[in-house]
Design a protein around this motif. Structure first.
Motif, PDB file in Angstrom:
ATOM      1  N   ILE A   1      17.216   5.023   1.814  1.00  0.00           N
ATOM      2  CA  ILE A   1      15.862   5.554   1.954  1.00  0.00           C
ATOM      3  C   ILE A   1      14.903   4.769   1.097  1.00  0.00           C
ATOM      4  CG2 ILE A   1      16.612   7.891   2.546  1.00  0.00           C
ATOM      5  CD1 ILE A   1      15.974   8.667  -0.340  1.00  0.00           C
ATOM      6  N   GLU A   2      13.636   4.803   1.468  1.00  0.00           N
ATOM      7  CA  GLU A   2      12.569   4.173   0.677  1.00  0.00           C
ATOM      8  C   GLU A   2      11.910   5.239  -0.167  1.00  0.00           C
ATOM      9  OE1 GLU A   2      10.125   2.632   3.794  1.00  0.00           O
ATOM     10  OE2 GLU A   2      11.396   0.873   4.102  1.00  0.00           O
ATOM     11  N   VAL A   3      11.599   4.902  -1.419  1.00  0.00           N
ATOM     12  CA  VAL A   3      10.963   5.841  -2.348  1.00  0.00           C
ATOM     13  C   VAL A   3       9.574   5.324  -2.671  1.00  0.00           C
ATOM     14  CG1 VAL A   3      11.148   6.988  -4.579  1.00  0.00           C
ATOM     15  CG2 VAL A   3      13.229   6.433  -3.310  1.00  0.00           C
ATOM     16  N   TYR A   4       8.562   6.193  -2.508  1.00  0.00           N
ATOM     17  CA  TYR A   4       7.174   5.843  -2.769  1.00  0.00           C
ATOM     18  C   TYR A   4       6.606   6.732  -3.858  1.00  0.00           C
ATOM     19  CZ  TYR A   4       7.299   3.361   1.693  1.00  0.00           C
ATOM     20  OH  TYR A   4       7.622   2.502   2.705  1.00  0.00           O
ATOM     21  N   LEU A   5       5.697   6.203  -4.650  1.00  0.00           N
ATOM     22  CA  LEU A   5       4.962   6.939  -5.657  1.00  0.00           C
ATOM     23  C   LEU A   5       3.605   7.279  -5.075  1.00  0.00           C
ATOM     24  CD1 LEU A   5       4.912   7.958  -8.597  1.00  0.00           C
ATOM     25  CD2 LEU A   5       3.927   5.760  -9.225  1.00  0.00           C
TER      26      LEU A   5
ATOM     27  N   SER B   1       0.843  -1.189   0.000  1.00  0.00           N
ATOM     28  CA  SER B   1       0.000   0.000   0.000  1.00  0.00           C
ATOM     29  C   SER B   1       0.878   1.238   0.000  1.00  0.00           C
ATOM     30  CB  SER B   1      -0.891   0.003   1.246  1.00  0.00           C
ATOM     31  OG  SER B   1      -0.097   0.114   2.400  1.00  0.00           O
ATOM     32  N   GLY B   2       0.650   2.138  -0.913  1.00  0.00           N
ATOM     33  CA  GLY B   2       1.414   3.377  -0.959  1.00  0.00           C
ATOM     34  C   GLY B   2       2.400   3.438  -2.100  1.00  0.00           C
ATOM     35  N   GLY B   3       2.488   2.437  -2.929  1.00  0.00           N
ATOM     36  CA  GLY B   3       3.311   2.500  -4.116  1.00  0.00           C
ATOM     37  C   GLY B   3       4.802   2.507  -3.859  1.00  0.00           C
ATOM     38  N   LEU B   4       5.314   1.593  -3.054  1.00  0.00           N
ATOM     39  CA  LEU B   4       6.747   1.514  -2.808  1.00  0.00           C
ATOM     40  C   LEU B   4       7.463   1.198  -4.104  1.00  0.00           C
ATOM     41  CD1 LEU B   4       9.122   1.478  -0.774  1.00  0.00           C
ATOM     42  CD2 LEU B   4       8.737  -0.978  -0.565  1.00  0.00           C
ATOM     43  N   LEU B   5       8.364   2.084  -4.511  1.00  0.00           N
ATOM     44  CA  LEU B   5       9.150   1.865  -5.721  1.00  0.00           C
ATOM     45  C   LEU B   5      10.414   1.065  -5.429  1.00  0.00           C
ATOM     46  CD1 LEU B   5       8.871   5.416  -7.297  1.00  0.00           C
ATOM     47  CD2 LEU B   5       7.686   3.347  -8.007  1.00  0.00           C
ATOM     48  N   GLY B   6      10.943   1.234  -4.245  1.00  0.00           N
ATOM     49  CA  GLY B   6      12.142   0.504  -3.868  1.00  0.00           C
ATOM     50  C   GLY B   6      12.968   1.269  -2.868  1.00  0.00           C
TER      51      GLY B   6
ATOM     52  N   ARG C   1       7.063  10.432  -2.320  1.00  0.00           N
ATOM     53  CA  ARG C   1       7.586  10.720  -1.001  1.00  0.00           C
ATOM     54  C   ARG C   1       8.756   9.793  -0.721  1.00  0.00           C
ATOM     55  NH1 ARG C   1       3.436   7.271  -0.256  1.00  0.00           N
ATOM     56  NH2 ARG C   1       3.124   6.112   1.618  1.00  0.00           N
ATOM     57  N   VAL C   2       9.604  10.221   0.185  1.00  0.00           N
ATOM     58  CA  VAL C   2      10.743   9.409   0.603  1.00  0.00           C
ATOM     59  C   VAL C   2      10.642   9.209   2.106  1.00  0.00           C
ATOM     60  CG1 VAL C   2      12.289  10.049  -1.276  1.00  0.00           C
ATOM     61  CG2 VAL C   2      12.231  11.451   0.761  1.00  0.00           C
ATOM     62  N   ARG C   3      11.112   8.058   2.558  1.00  0.00           N
ATOM     63  CA  ARG C   3      11.061   7.715   3.974  1.00  0.00           C
ATOM     64  C   ARG C   3      12.445   7.243   4.396  1.00  0.00           C
ATOM     65  NH1 ARG C   3      10.140   3.073   7.079  1.00  0.00           N
ATOM     66  NH2 ARG C   3       9.094   3.535   9.037  1.00  0.00           N
ATOM     67  N   TYR C   4      12.895   7.744   5.541  1.00  0.00           N
ATOM     68  CA  TYR C   4      14.176   7.335   6.109  1.00  0.00           C
ATOM     69  C   TYR C   4      13.872   6.329   7.222  1.00  0.00           C
ATOM     70  CZ  TYR C   4      18.899   7.885   8.080  1.00  0.00           C
ATOM     71  OH  TYR C   4      20.170   7.673   8.541  1.00  0.00           O
ATOM     72  N   PRO C   5      14.057   5.023   6.964  1.00  0.00           N
ATOM     73  CA  PRO C   5      13.675   3.998   7.931  1.00  0.00           C
ATOM     74  C   PRO C   5      14.399   4.097   9.278  1.00  0.00           C
ATOM     75  CG  PRO C   5      14.138   3.001   5.800  1.00  0.00           C
ATOM     76  CD  PRO C   5      14.559   4.427   5.722  1.00  0.00           C
ATOM     77  N   ALA C   6      15.562   4.717   9.310  1.00  0.00           N
ATOM     78  CA  ALA C   6      16.312   4.803  10.563  1.00  0.00           C
ATOM     79  C   ALA C   6      15.554   5.579  11.640  1.00  0.00           C
ATOM     80  CB  ALA C   6      17.674   5.445  10.317  1.00  0.00           C
ATOM     81  N   ASN C   7      14.744   6.563  11.225  1.00  0.00           N
ATOM     82  CA  ASN C   7      13.974   7.318  12.216  1.00  0.00           C
ATOM     83  C   ASN C   7      12.480   7.401  11.875  1.00  0.00           C
ATOM     84  OD1 ASN C   7      13.860   9.215  10.163  1.00  0.00           O
ATOM     85  ND2 ASN C   7      15.252  10.657  11.154  1.00  0.00           N
TER      86      ASN C   7
END
Length: 149
Positions: free
Chosen positions: A144-148, A66-71, A99-105
C-alpha cells in the motif's frame, strides 16, 4: 396388578431422564454461565457505505509530488480488537493524520498514522476496518501507499 403397572411404568420411564427440571439440580444450586465476549469481526464492523472514504480525482495513478507520499509499505493485519482506522508504520516519526491507498484497485482510506520502531523498509500494521475498506486481502500482505495529509 393394573395399579402396580400404572405406577411403576411412569416411574421407570422418568428414572432415565436427567433433563427433567424437577429431577435435576435445584435452581438455587445451578451455576450461571459466564457471558460470551466476542472479538470484532467483519459482521460487527460498520458497512462500507456508512464510512467516509477519501476520494481522489481519477488521474489513473498517484502523483508522488502532490499529496505528501511517504512511501510504499507491505501491510499486515494489525490488532483486530482495536477500533478505528489506523496504520502503524516506520515511515513516520510522529503521530498524525494521513491516508493509505491500495494501488491494486485504487481505493483510499483516511487513517491515523502511528509511528513504530524499525527501518523504513520494514512492514506496517493496518487496522481491520481500513483493510476492509481498501478491499485488501485480510490474510495476505498487500503493498500500500502511505500519504501524509
Amino acid at each position: 396388578m393394573k395399579k402396580l403397572v400404572l405406577t411403576l411404568v411412569p416411574a421407570f420411564a422418568l428414572s432415565a431422564c436427567t433433563d427433567v427440571p424437577l429431577l435435576g439440580t435445584p435452581p438455587w444450586q445451578r451455576q450461571a454461565k459466564p457471558p460470551v465476549v466476542s472479538q470484532p469481526t467483519e459482521e460487527t464492523l460498520p458497512a462500507p457505505d456508512e464510512i467516509e472514504i477519501a476520494s481522489l480525482p481519477d488521474t489513473g495513478s498517484a502523483q508522488p509530488g502532490s499529496g505528501g507520499l511517504l512511501g510504499m509499505t507491505v501491510a499486515s493485519l494489525g490488532d483486530p480488537a482495536r477500533d478505528g482506522f489506523w496504520i502503524e508504520t516506520p515511515l513516520i516519526s510522529a503521530p498524525g493524520r494521513g491516508r493509505v491507498r491500495y494501488p491494486a484497485n485504487g481505493r483510499e482510506v483516511k487513517v491515523e498514522l502511528l509511528p513504530i520502531e524499525g527501518p523504513v523498509t520494514a512492514g506496517s500494521r493496518l487496522s481491520l476496518g481500513a483493510m476492509r475498506l481498501l478491499d485488501a486481502p485480510l490474510s495476505g500482505l498487500p503493498k500500500i501507499e502511505v500519504y501524509l495529509d
